[in-house]
Design an enzyme around this catalytic site. Structure first.
Site, short mmCIF file in Angstrom:
data_model
loop_
_atom_site.label_atom_id
_atom_site.label_comp_id
_atom_site.label_asym_id
_atom_site.label_seq_id
_atom_site.Cartn_x
_atom_site.Cartn_y
_atom_site.Cartn_z
N GLY A 7 0.83 -1.20 0.00
CA GLY A 7 0.00 0.00 0.00
C GLY A 7 0.86 1.25 0.00
O GLY A 7 1.58 1.52 0.97
N LEU A 8 0.83 2.00 -1.10
CA LEU A 8 1.68 3.18 -1.24
C LEU A 8 0.83 4.44 -1.42
O LEU A 8 1.13 5.30 -2.24
CB LEU A 8 2.62 3.00 -2.45
CG LEU A 8 3.58 1.82 -2.36
CD1 LEU A 8 4.31 1.61 -3.68
CD2 LEU A 8 4.59 2.03 -1.22
N MET A 11 -0.17 7.67 3.10
CA MET A 11 0.75 7.43 4.21
C MET A 11 1.76 6.32 3.90
O MET A 11 2.93 6.44 4.22
CB MET A 11 -0.03 7.12 5.49
CG MET A 11 -0.78 8.33 6.02
SD MET A 11 -1.66 8.03 7.57
CE MET A 11 -0.32 7.74 8.72
N GLY A 123 -0.44 11.63 9.46
CA GLY A 123 -1.06 12.10 8.23
C GLY A 123 -0.07 12.34 7.11
O GLY A 123 0.98 11.70 7.02
N LYS A 190 -4.92 4.01 19.60
CA LYS A 190 -5.12 4.92 18.46
C LYS A 190 -6.60 5.26 18.30
O LYS A 190 -6.96 6.39 17.94
CB LYS A 190 -4.59 4.27 17.18
CG LYS A 190 -4.83 5.08 15.88
CD LYS A 190 -4.20 6.45 15.94
CE LYS A 190 -4.04 7.11 14.58
NZ LYS A 190 -5.14 7.12 13.67
N GLU A 197 -9.41 13.34 19.35
CA GLU A 197 -9.20 14.27 18.23
C GLU A 197 -10.53 14.86 17.75
O GLU A 197 -10.62 16.06 17.48
CB GLU A 197 -8.51 13.51 17.09
CG GLU A 197 -8.30 14.27 15.80
CD GLU A 197 -7.82 13.34 14.72
OE1 GLU A 197 -8.57 13.10 13.75
OE2 GLU A 197 -6.68 12.82 14.84
#
Length: 332
Positions: A7-8, A11, A123, A190, A197
């Site tokens: 996965g590119l 992030m 992010g 998280k 957040e």
């Protein structure tokens, strides 16, 4: 150290590059062949499939998944589980539900494959700033992969460790990464991080909405006796210096106001939620823990898809700035 990255996207690609900058060897794959070629040009070894990626890794192998949570990640974990062997490790750095981590870890345990969940915050800015990593999984496997976590984390930088008298914070937390506990613990931490957040973002959004509305549209109809035409960009900039509510989210808000000349006309105010806020509220209900602010901020996001206020525009602006999240079209 060698690492496979699956996965590119926003992030994953930056994380692969940050690891390479630290001297690690990366094998990368993505559904987008052009992305694979791009990172191969930066020094990574490209692979056209998960199978090829695994074949290029040396034992004990480590494959890091940076894919959307849900079925895509579930299928990738299952695929890797059929290819890897005892002593190898699967790392999920996406935003998976922590109970899925527990289930996956137990299913892989029989084969001797370690499963590590890594809640990743940083992010689109992580390539330069580094990523705050919240890690769950077996101690030995986490320790083996410490060089990778250290490379991805921001390090101490200019933020000195917390000190009270003779007591000083220590351990890897001061470098921006932490082994929080066994399987699922990383994504659990998280998850709550993202729930908090939501609440912080909502507080900023509501505050700037009050400022925006302080300018009376019709002095004859508006009942309050003041009329303030406030410069929101300047207020956000002011608060960044010496204020107790200074934060990175405020930095990004100031940036958005400066770009958009205070009105945020680029944004509709349609605010998506990525799942962690819902899961945080669910965990609070399971534990009978009052979470008034987090729950209210989640419900506000739901409401924003039906009607929009300036506060929702502020939320959209923050989401785009820290994570590259583009507004979804309104639900018809």
């Amino acid at each position: 150290m060698q690492l496979g990255m699956i996965g590119l996207g926003r992030m994953g690609g930056n994380m692969a590059e940050r690891c390479m900058r630290a001297g690690h060897s990366l094998v990368v794959t993505d559904i987008n062949a052009a992305a694979v070629q791009s990172y191969a040009g930066k020094g990574a070894s490209g692979a056209t499939s998960v199978e090829e990626l695994v074949s290029k890794l040396t034992k004990p192998r480590a494959a890091w998944i940076m894919l959307p949570a849900g079925e895509i990640t579930e299928n990738c974990v299952a695929r890797l589980g059929s290819l890897l062997e005892r002593g190898d490790a699967i790392i999920d750095g996406g935003n998976s539900f922590f109970k899925d981590d527990i289930r996956r870890a137990r299913s892989l345990e029989a084969k001797g494959i370690d499963y590590i969940d890594v809640g990743t915050s940083g992010g689109v800015w992580g390539l330069e700033r580094g990523y705050c990593l919240m890690i769950g999984g077996p101690t030995a496997a986490v320790k083996r992969l410490d060089p990778i976590f250290k490379a991805l984390a921001p390090g101490q930088g200019t933020v000195a460790p917390t000190k009270i008298g003779s007591k000083v914070a220590a351990g890897t937390a001061v470098d921006g990464y932490l082994h929080c506990g066994p399987e699922g613990a990383g994504h659990f931490v998280k998850m709550v991080h993202n729930g908090i957040e939501y609440g912080i973002m909502q507080a900023f959004a509501e505050g700037f909405d009050i400022f925006k509305c302080a300018k009376r549209k019709d002095p004859k109809k508006d009942s309050w006796d003041y009329d303030y035409d406030l410069n929101l960009a300047n207020i956000a900039e002011l608060w960044r210096r010496g204020s107790v509510i200074g934060s990175w989210l405020l930095d990004l808000t100031a940036m958005a106001f400066l770009e958009q000349d205070n009105d945020l006309s680029k944004y509709t105010g349609f605010v998506q939620d990525s799942g962690e806020g819902r899961w945080t509220v669910m965990a609070a209900i399971e534990q009978a823990v009052p979470a008034d602010v987090l729950t209210a901020s989640l419900y506000t996001r739901f409401r924003s898809r039906q009607e929009h206020t300036f506060a929702e525009k502020v939320l959209s602006a923050m989401r785009e700035k820290f994570g590259g999240h583009v507004e979804q079209p309104p639900i018809k």
